[in-house]
Design an enzyme around this catalytic site. Structure first.
Site, PDB file in Angstrom:
ATOM      1  N   HIS A 357       0.797  -1.227   0.000  1.00 11.49           N
ATOM      2  CA  HIS A 357       0.000   0.000   0.000  1.00 11.49           C
ATOM      3  C   HIS A 357       0.826   1.272   0.000  1.00 11.49           C
ATOM      4  O   HIS A 357       0.270   2.343   0.243  1.00 11.49           O
ATOM      5  CB  HIS A 357      -0.877   0.049   1.246  1.00 11.49           C
ATOM      6  CG  HIS A 357      -2.115  -0.777   1.140  1.00 11.49           C
ATOM      7  ND1 HIS A 357      -3.276  -0.291   0.613  1.00 11.49           N
ATOM      8  CD2 HIS A 357      -2.353  -2.061   1.484  1.00 11.49           C
ATOM      9  CE1 HIS A 357      -4.201  -1.241   0.648  1.00 11.49           C
ATOM     10  NE2 HIS A 357      -3.674  -2.321   1.175  1.00 11.49           N
ATOM     11  N   LYS A 548      -8.755  13.999   4.087  1.00 14.31           N
ATOM     12  CA  LYS A 548      -7.882  12.828   4.102  1.00 14.31           C
ATOM     13  C   LYS A 548      -6.988  12.965   5.321  1.00 14.31           C
ATOM     14  O   LYS A 548      -6.965  14.018   5.958  1.00 14.31           O
ATOM     15  CB  LYS A 548      -7.039  12.741   2.832  1.00 14.31           C
ATOM     16  CG  LYS A 548      -6.349  14.074   2.475  1.00 14.31           C
ATOM     17  CD  LYS A 548      -5.600  14.004   1.159  1.00 14.31           C
ATOM     18  CE  LYS A 548      -6.467  14.038  -0.063  1.00 14.31           C
ATOM     19  NZ  LYS A 548      -6.473  12.807  -0.826  1.00 14.31           N
ATOM     20  N   ARG A 549      -6.229  11.927   5.667  1.00 11.28           N
ATOM     21  CA  ARG A 549      -5.306  12.083   6.781  1.00 11.28           C
ATOM     22  C   ARG A 549      -4.333  13.234   6.530  1.00 11.28           C
ATOM     23  O   ARG A 549      -4.007  13.541   5.378  1.00 11.28           O
ATOM     24  CB  ARG A 549      -4.523  10.769   6.999  1.00 11.28           C
ATOM     25  CG  ARG A 549      -5.346   9.697   7.669  1.00 11.28           C
ATOM     26  CD  ARG A 549      -5.813  10.101   9.058  1.00 11.28           C
ATOM     27  NE  ARG A 549      -4.710  10.117   9.994  1.00 11.28           N
ATOM     28  CZ  ARG A 549      -4.533   9.232  10.973  1.00 11.28           C
ATOM     29  NH1 ARG A 549      -5.401   8.261  11.167  1.00 11.28           N
ATOM     30  NH2 ARG A 549      -3.497   9.319  11.778  1.00 11.28           N
ATOM     31  N   LYS A 554       0.808  14.317   1.400  1.00 11.27           N
ATOM     32  CA  LYS A 554      -0.472  14.659   0.778  1.00 11.27           C
ATOM     33  C   LYS A 554      -0.581  16.165   0.497  1.00 11.27           C
ATOM     34  O   LYS A 554      -1.405  16.597  -0.282  1.00 11.27           O
ATOM     35  CB  LYS A 554      -1.620  14.200   1.668  1.00 11.27           C
ATOM     36  CG  LYS A 554      -1.764  12.658   1.747  1.00 11.27           C
ATOM     37  CD  LYS A 554      -2.877  12.258   2.686  1.00 11.27           C
ATOM     38  CE  LYS A 554      -3.050  10.761   2.845  1.00 11.27           C
ATOM     39  NZ  LYS A 554      -3.822  10.136   1.747  1.00 11.27           N
ATOM     40  N   THR A 658      -8.316   6.646  -2.441  1.00 13.47           N
ATOM     41  CA  THR A 658      -9.674   6.199  -2.753  1.00 13.47           C
ATOM     42  C   THR A 658     -10.637   7.366  -2.589  1.00 13.47           C
ATOM     43  O   THR A 658     -11.711   7.365  -3.189  1.00 13.47           O
ATOM     44  CB  THR A 658     -10.130   5.042  -1.846  1.00 13.47           C
ATOM     45  OG1 THR A 658      -9.860   5.396  -0.484  1.00 13.47           O
ATOM     46  CG2 THR A 658      -9.402   3.753  -2.208  1.00 13.47           C
ATOM     47  N   LYS A 662     -14.165   8.561  -4.752  1.00 14.59           N
ATOM     48  CA  LYS A 662     -15.467   8.907  -4.176  1.00 14.59           C
ATOM     49  C   LYS A 662     -15.938  10.262  -4.711  1.00 14.59           C
ATOM     50  O   LYS A 662     -17.109  10.443  -5.034  1.00 14.59           O
ATOM     51  CB  LYS A 662     -15.369   8.985  -2.645  1.00 14.59           C
ATOM     52  CG  LYS A 662     -14.965   7.692  -1.957  1.00 14.59           C
ATOM     53  CD  LYS A 662     -14.651   7.946  -0.469  1.00 14.59           C
ATOM     54  CE  LYS A 662     -13.850   6.820   0.131  1.00 14.59           C
ATOM     55  NZ  LYS A 662     -13.236   7.182   1.438  1.00 14.59           N
TER      56      LYS A 662
END
Ligand code: PLP
Length: 813
Positions: A357, A548-549, A554, A658, A662
């Site tokens: 992952h 998101k985290r 990110k 993911t 969405k």
């Protein structure tokens, strides 16, 4: 156990019965929580008959099944999903109305089981939904944490973590089975002994705990199937109690019990940055040993010939967390079942497959040999033997290439002697998959390149997906209704049918209705955030969402620099407030409690919001909102309302994502880098319906090779300089320059994730977003095309890919 008839009257009767006899209150005296528990019980009873059938059927069945091993399942609320799957929503709503109860009100009472950190745990939840819907014989195995991911609150803009006592008000969806407990051992030592001329090893453990399974129903969508999620909870063994009881030491007895039960007490809140904590290894071994024991003893028929195990099961390893299952199966086969090592290894290699992952080196799990040897001495021996045999083969193939051998070894030496779980999983797995095309390619080319050479054909890709049941049907009922009107029913289990919407994108009336759905979702979100957090969402703004985290890779900082730039343009007079597109920037993100930089970024987001939202000079045209405690429940509200989806990780860092899927499926346009599954989203929706920016992965590599000095980007770009100077000046910290100084200097002198290098490109892409949004009708057309073209990202498709490429399990009708 009776299964109530699916009629309103039958439902009312069963509901009242549950209220009276299970909860023990009359309707008139019942609290909302009593009513929720009785409702859940009624839905549960209804599913039960099918569940018992399916459990029996799977037990009888000789077909191959999947054991999905995952340390996390971020399930979200259960009630709505179970109602949807079993077609009970309208019946339950009418039945409750007859009792004077509003279903919607009860829905809100459910505390979601937050047994995961983020994307990885949510993926596991989507997968068990799809497995049940497609009808694959399967069991999900995991841990029943007593405390899931912490509840996030803010104090003075800073994250504060509260324990998540999700079980406190009752847990109507689980079924404990203490009679099916497994005993799990730890510690002690190993010895060899002579068994009729054969030398064998055995493990003499030092202590043990009981693993008690809790079963959860996983209903397939409208197919009458109910699969099982089995989560393990740790309790002290009676042996423990007895020994200590006899010694008369009450305090010691209680201490021992606490020690044992600590194992499943709390989810580790690190996402992508595992800590090498002993308790975490205990958790991992605890749940995989229980799961393998359960499968071999309770799912397989008595006397099953273990030589044929690969015909009956594949254990899918969701990341490296369950990889200790590999030496555990070897131990069972060799030590307990007295199988030859080579035969056992051949079986083991066919029974596992591994999903990687990550691409971040710091996220690759390693366990110090000291710790492993102390906690699981026999497993360490087995790992050494697996490694010796493996390196021998490598030598045979490549000669004494010591560098290569050291690089491929399962046991690493730096910075300390430790077991590299990803290497163990790769050597043991029948297949290794990445989670998006780009990610799988980078695994083969870089992270695990030597292994790809050594094991041709072992590496494959399965691009992640999300369940359309939860993330369209439940989260966006109005869009679901519009789609069904346009395309007919059936798309929920065949998401490629969304293609049919392409034709409707050209229809002005459909566009109007689609836009009305989006507006309605914004209104609903506004109501939720007003009630939940006292936040004020401007429904006429472009809603720009990054949820998101919180992680540096990110790049929430990049979005923040964009916001500060917009603000700075207005307050410095470079741009008139009336000339900027009204936008609400909505963040949702938890930071790992020990991740100081991430927490500091959360603080800065809140601080910027405080200043920008209240500054009359921006005339209310820029709003920064950060509702705390982003979780699945909030995601289901936020995502359907979004206009713009921020997917802005540095290329080559996000394995898949993911969240990105969405959003696209709910008609948000993406601004994103060429990273993870963004690449596939863009290919499907088309360049003209996607805002691409930033360096590609090869360009990132080239930039590093050239030498990256972020300060040069700062110097070269006046707007960037001004925005960073504004932060550094204390403008968002009441004049105190020290508060956000670490963030600023980190960007200027380190910037591992190249925020400054991508800033210019990002700002230009955001200007294109503003221009596109100025034509609402064209925007809506793009949004429709995003929905129409992203049916590929159903987790049903992911599961079919797993079946075709990895599991080779036939679906059962
Ligand atoms: C989907 C989801 C995630 C994953 O989001 P990414 O943007 O892919 O990191 C994390 N948390 C929750 C609650 C989710 O629903």
């Amino acid at each position: 156990m009776t299964s109530p008839p699916a009629s309103v009257d039958g439902f009312v009767k069963q509901f009242l019965q549950n209220l009276n006899f299970d909860i023990g209150v009359s309707l008139s005296e019942s609290s909302k929580n009593d009513q929720y528990l009785a409702l859940a019980g009624t839905v549960r009873d209804y599913l039960m008959a099918r569940w018992l059938d399916d459990q029996r059927r799977q037990g009888d069945l000789q077909a191959k099944g999947v054991c999905y091993l995952s340390a996390e399942y971020l399930l979200g609320r259960q009630l709505d999903n179970n109602l949807l799957a079993s077609r009970l929503t309208d019946i339950a709503s009418d039945a409750l109305a007859q009792c004077g109860i509003d279903l919607d009100e009860l829905r809100q009472l459910e505390v979601e089981p937050g047994l995961g950190n983020g994307g990885l745990g949510r993926l596991a939840a989507c997968f068990i939904d799809s497995l049940a819907t497609i009808g694959v014989p399967s069991i999900g195995y995991g841990i029943r944490y007593e405390y899931g991911i912490f509840r996030q609150t803010f104090e003075d803009g800073q994250q504060v973590e509260q324990p998540d006592a999700w079980l406190a008000l009752g847990s109507p969806w689980e079924f404990p089975h203490p009679e099916a407990a497994q005993q799990i051992s730890f510690g002690g030592h190993t010895e060899t002994y002579d068994d009729d001329g054969v030398t064998r090893s055995r493990w003499i453990p030092g202590w043990n705990v009981q693993a008690v399974p809790y079963n959860y129903m996983v209903p397939g969508y409208h197919n009458g199937r109910v699969n099982t999620l089995r989560l393990w909870s740790a309790v002290a063994t009676s042996a423990f109690d007895l020994r200590i009881f006899n010694s008369g030491d009450y305090e010691e007895a209680v201490r021992a019990q606490t020690f044992a039960e600590n194992i499943s007490k709390v989810l580790y809140p690190e996402d992508s940055t595992p800590q090498g904590k002993e308790l975490r290894l205990q958790q991992q071994y605890f749940f995989v040993a229980a799961s393998i024991g359960d499968f071999l003893e309770n799912v397989l028929a008595d006397g099953y010939d273990l030589a044929k195990l690969p015909e009956r099961v594949i254990f899918q390893l969701n990341d490296t967390h369950p990889v200790i299952a590999v030496p555990e199966l070897m131990r069972v086969l060799v030590d307990d079942k007295h199988m030859e090592w080579d035969a056992a290894w051949a079986i083991t290699q066919q029974c596992f497959a591994y999903t990687c992952h990550t691409l971040l080196p710091e996220a690759l799990e390693v366990w110090p040999v000291d710790l492993l040897g102390r906690l699981l001495p026999r497993h360490l021996e087995i790992i050494y033997r697996i490694n010796d045999d493996f390196l021998e083969e490598v030598r045979e193939r490549f000669g004494d290439d010591e560098l290569r051998i050291r690089a491929m070894s399962i046991v690493g030496e730096h910075p300390f002697r430790s077991v590299r779980m990803a290497h163990l999983a790769t050597v043991a797995g029948s297949k290794v998959n990445g989670v998006a095309e780009l990610h799988s390619q980078l695994l083969r080319d870089k992270v695990l390149h030597d292994f790809d050479e050594f094991f041709p054909g072992k590496f494959t890709n399965v691009t992640n997906g999300v369940t359309p049941r939860r993330f369209i049907r439940l989260a966006n009922p109005d869009l679901a209704g519009l789609i069904t009107e346009a395309l007919g029913a059936g798309w929920t289990v065949d998401l490629e049918r969304l293609r049919g919407l392409e034709a409707f994108a050209a229809d002005p009336e459909f566009r109007e209705r689609f836009a009305a759905v989006k507006a309605g979702n914004k209104r609903r979100l506004a109501a939720v955030l007003r009630e939940r957090d006292g936040l004020d969402v401007s429904e006429d703004h472009l809603l720009d969402v990054m949820v998101k985290r919180l992680h540096e890779y990110k790049r929430q900082m990049l979005q923040l620099l964009h916001i500060v730039t917009q603000y700075d343009r207005v307050v410095s007079g470079r741009v008139a407030a009336s000339d900027i597109t009204p936008r609400t920037f909505l963040f949702g993100a938890k930071a790992a409690p020990g991740y100081a930089m991430a927490k500091s970024i959360i603080h800065l987001i809140n601080a910027v919001g405080e200043v920008v939202n209240d500054d009359p000079r921006v005339e209310g045209r820029l709003k920064v909102l950060f509702p705390p405690n982003y979780n699945v429940t909030l995601a289901e509200r936020v995502i359907p309302a979004a206009d713009l989806s921020e997917q802005i990780s540095l290329a080559g860092k996000e394995a898949s994502g993911t969240g990105n899927m969405k959003f696209a499926l709910n008609g948000a346009l993406t601004i994103g880098t060429d990273d993870g599954a963004n690449v596939e989203i863009r290919e499907l929706v088309g360049d003209e319906n996607f805002f691409l920016f930033g360096m590609s992965e090869p360009e990132v590599e080239a930039q590093w090779a050239k030498g990256y000095r972020p300060a040069e980007f700062y110097q070269a770009d006046a707007e960037l300089r001004s925005a960073m100077d504004l932060i550094a000046s204390g403008a968002f910290s009441g004049g105190d320059r020290s508060v956000f100084e670490p963030i600023v200097s980190n960007l200027l002198y380190d910037d591992r994730f190249m925020v400054l290098a991508d800033y210019g490109s990002y700002i230009r892409a955001q200007a294109k977003v503003d221009a596109a949004y100025a034509d609402p009708d064209a925007w809506t057309r793009s949004a429709i095309l995003n929905v129409a073209r992203t049916g590929f990202f159903s987790s049903d498709r992911s599961i079919r890919d797993y079946i075709d490429r990895i599991w080779h399990t036939p679906p059962v009708s």
